[in-house]
Design a protein around this motif. Structure first.
Motif, mmCIF file in Angstrom:
data_model
loop_
_atom_site.group_PDB
_atom_site.id
_atom_site.type_symbol
_atom_site.label_atom_id
_atom_site.label_comp_id
_atom_site.label_asym_id
_atom_site.label_seq_id
_atom_site.Cartn_x
_atom_site.Cartn_y
_atom_site.Cartn_z
ATOM 1 N N PHE A 16 45.136 57.585 45.952
ATOM 2 C CA PHE A 16 43.841 57.034 45.544
ATOM 3 C C PHE A 16 43.538 57.400 44.107
ATOM 4 N N GLU A 17 42.636 56.646 43.526
ATOM 5 C CA GLU A 17 42.124 56.925 42.197
ATOM 6 C C GLU A 17 40.703 57.446 42.331
ATOM 7 N N GLN A 18 40.406 58.514 41.618
ATOM 8 C CA GLN A 18 39.067 59.106 41.681
ATOM 9 C C GLN A 18 38.413 59.028 40.314
ATOM 10 N N TYR A 19 37.162 58.637 40.335
ATOM 11 C CA TYR A 19 36.354 58.565 39.125
ATOM 12 C C TYR A 19 35.093 59.401 39.352
ATOM 13 N N GLY A 20 34.598 60.019 38.286
ATOM 14 C CA GLY A 20 33.326 60.718 38.370
ATOM 15 C C GLY A 20 33.456 62.157 38.826
ATOM 16 N N PRO A 21 32.321 62.853 38.906
ATOM 17 C CA PRO A 21 32.322 64.282 39.212
ATOM 18 C C PRO A 21 32.600 64.561 40.689
ATOM 19 N N ASP A 22 33.201 65.712 40.952
ATOM 20 C CA ASP A 22 33.527 66.090 42.329
ATOM 21 C C ASP A 22 32.287 66.280 43.197
ATOM 22 N N ASN A 23 31.160 66.579 42.572
ATOM 23 C CA ASN A 23 29.939 66.823 43.346
ATOM 24 C C ASN A 23 29.030 65.599 43.415
ATOM 25 N N GLY A 24 29.528 64.437 42.982
ATOM 26 C CA GLY A 24 28.713 63.232 43.012
ATOM 27 C C GLY A 24 28.600 62.641 44.403
ATOM 28 N N VAL A 25 27.598 61.808 44.608
ATOM 29 C CA VAL A 25 27.436 61.073 45.860
ATOM 30 C C VAL A 25 28.634 60.149 46.039
ATOM 31 N N ALA A 26 29.192 60.145 47.245
ATOM 32 C CA ALA A 26 30.466 59.476 47.485
ATOM 33 C C ALA A 26 30.328 57.965 47.620
ATOM 34 N N VAL A 27 31.221 57.247 46.931
ATOM 35 C CA VAL A 27 31.361 55.797 47.043
ATOM 36 C C VAL A 27 32.845 55.495 47.221
ATOM 37 N N ILE A 28 33.183 54.714 48.234
ATOM 38 C CA ILE A 28 34.581 54.344 48.481
ATOM 39 C C ILE A 28 34.713 52.834 48.351
ATOM 40 N N LEU A 29 35.664 52.403 47.519
ATOM 41 C CA LEU A 29 35.891 50.998 47.216
ATOM 42 C C LEU A 29 37.246 50.584 47.782
ATOM 43 N N LEU A 30 37.256 49.574 48.638
ATOM 44 C CA LEU A 30 38.438 49.229 49.427
ATOM 45 C C LEU A 30 38.923 47.814 49.121
ATOM 46 N N HIS A 31 40.190 47.704 48.756
ATOM 47 C CA HIS A 31 40.766 46.401 48.432
ATOM 48 C C HIS A 31 41.256 45.687 49.689
ATOM 49 N N PHE A 94 33.922 64.196 53.177
ATOM 50 C CA PHE A 94 32.750 63.328 53.075
ATOM 51 C C PHE A 94 32.112 63.160 54.444
ATOM 52 N N GLU A 95 30.929 63.713 54.619
ATOM 53 C CA GLU A 95 30.191 63.437 55.846
ATOM 54 C C GLU A 95 29.665 62.015 55.851
ATOM 55 N N GLN A 96 29.394 61.501 54.658
ATOM 56 C CA GLN A 96 28.819 60.168 54.534
ATOM 57 C C GLN A 96 29.233 59.578 53.188
ATOM 58 N N ALA A 97 29.372 58.244 53.148
ATOM 59 C CA ALA A 97 29.708 57.574 51.897
ATOM 60 C C ALA A 97 29.119 56.168 51.912
ATOM 61 N N THR A 98 28.918 55.621 50.733
ATOM 62 C CA THR A 98 28.615 54.200 50.592
ATOM 63 C C THR A 98 29.941 53.468 50.472
ATOM 64 N N LEU A 99 30.090 52.399 51.245
ATOM 65 C CA LEU A 99 31.364 51.689 51.324
ATOM 66 C C LEU A 99 31.236 50.293 50.726
ATOM 67 N N CYS A 100 32.298 49.870 50.051
ATOM 68 C CA CYS A 100 32.389 48.509 49.544
ATOM 69 C C CYS A 100 33.796 48.008 49.819
ATOM 70 N N GLY A 101 33.909 46.827 50.428
ATOM 71 C CA GLY A 101 35.231 46.290 50.701
ATOM 72 C C GLY A 101 35.193 44.803 50.955
ATOM 73 N N TYR A 102 36.340 44.180 50.818
ATOM 74 C CA TYR A 102 36.496 42.752 51.105
ATOM 75 C C TYR A 102 37.846 42.572 51.773
ATOM 76 N N ASP A 103 37.994 41.490 52.524
ATOM 77 C CA ASP A 103 39.248 41.209 53.213
ATOM 78 C C ASP A 103 39.609 42.429 54.082
ATOM 79 N N TRP A 104 40.834 42.931 54.033
ATOM 80 C CA TRP A 104 41.211 44.066 54.885
ATOM 81 C C TRP A 104 40.289 45.262 54.655
ATOM 82 N N GLY A 105 39.988 45.550 53.395
ATOM 83 C CA GLY A 105 39.122 46.684 53.097
ATOM 84 C C GLY A 105 37.711 46.489 53.614
ATOM 85 N N GLY A 106 37.226 45.248 53.560
ATOM 86 C CA GLY A 106 35.917 44.951 54.124
ATOM 87 C C GLY A 106 35.903 45.123 55.628
#
Length: 297
Positions: A16-31, A94-106
């Motif tokens: 995976f590729e990680q962007y931003g600070p380690d203590n930031g609110v989690a967002v996972i982007l799925l292709h 991650f106990e919780q994350a905001t998710l974004c995905g489309y097709d298989w990732g969606g």
């Protein structure tokens, strides 16, 4: 700038590729298929700049992600994709994350939102409710829709397996063109993702995915409990924004929202004029805005 990392789960070594600070609110982007994390090149950095911790994984069968055991079924079924997402979240803490995905990732994101809502802060889904209704998959669709699904029926045959094996880059490029027919950047952007399809498990995972959804291939017995839960077509109650491409060559957005009844919480559908199937890569600004609208609620 992103940091390239891998993390071990029960089944996979997930790249995976990680962007931003380690203590930031989690967002996972799925292709999706046949795409890669490059779909989020114009979305992940702005999120990181706002302080979010952004994770963009390669799905099973893509890029440097690898199975831990040669004995593991190279499953592409919907439950496997969701289980991978859950195990990735667990491995990252991650106990919780905001998710974004489309097709298989969606599909993976929608399943986790439906079955494990406590793990999902918000959901941006490409094309609405992405859970497969496998028991009813035998029912034919209208002829135009069936025509658009030609590649799925191709993958049901030995000829299709060999075609994908021999011609994976050319075939996937054709799908990009057919699915995003009005996008001017196909030729420019496709080469950035094409190498992700050289994964040694890509063909097996893809073929299994398109056969399992029509009951032409058995699933992983360890995931049968999840498939049974999905047969009930569970509702999604987490805050959700659905992004639908009006020019999607797989399934153009219908005028009437046919998925709204599957969502029981905050839900908004946004139809994107001039956008095809590759939603985040074709419309990064709109996708970013949808994510921020949920993150800042």
């Amino acid at each position: 700038m992103s940091n390239f990392k891998t993390i071990e789960t029960k089944t996979l070594s997930i790249a995976f590729e990680q962007y931003g600070p380690d203590n930031g609110v989690a967002v996972i982007l799925l292709h999706g298929f046949p795409y890669s994390p490059r779909a989020y090149d114009e979305i992940a950095p702005p999120l990181a700049a706002k302080g979010y911790r952004v994770i963009v994984p390669y799905l099973r069968g893509y890029g440097p992600t690898r199975f831990n055991s040669p004995e593991t079924l190279r499953s592409g079924q919907q439950a496997a994709l969701a289980q991978d997402l859950l195990e990735l979240m667990d491995a990252l803490g991650f106990e919780q994350a905001t998710l974004c995905g489309y097709d298989w990732g969606g599909r993976a994101a929608c399943i986790v939102a439906a079955l494990f809502p406590e793990r999902v802060r918000g959901l941006v889904t490409g094309d609405g409710y992405n859970l497969q209704d496998i028991p009813n998959s035998i029912q034919p669709l209208d002829p135009q829709s069936e025509h658009r699904y030609w590649y799925q029926y191709y993958f049901h045959t030995p000829r299709g397996v060999e075609g994908l094996t021999q011609n994976r880059r050319a075939l996937c490029e054709l799908l990009w063109q057919l699915w995003s027919p009005t996008w001017a950047r196909n030729a420019e952007r496709y080469p950035l993702s094409a190498s992700a399809f050289d994964n040694p498990d890509f063909v097996d995972v893809v073929i299994h995915s398109y056969r399992h959804r029509f009951m032409y291939a058995p699933g992983d017995p360890a995931l049968e409990w999840m498939e049974q839960a999905l047969e009930k077509q569970p509702a999604i109650g987490v805050p959700t924004i659905s992004l639908c491409g009006a020019d999607d060559g797989v399934g153009p957005a219908p005028a009437e929202d046919e998925d709204a009844h599957h969502f029981t919480g905050f839900y908004e559908r946004r139809v994107l004029s001039g956008v095809g199937h590759n939603i985040p890569e074709e419309a990064p600004g709109v996708t970013l805005k949808a994510l921020l609208d949920l993150l800042q609620r």
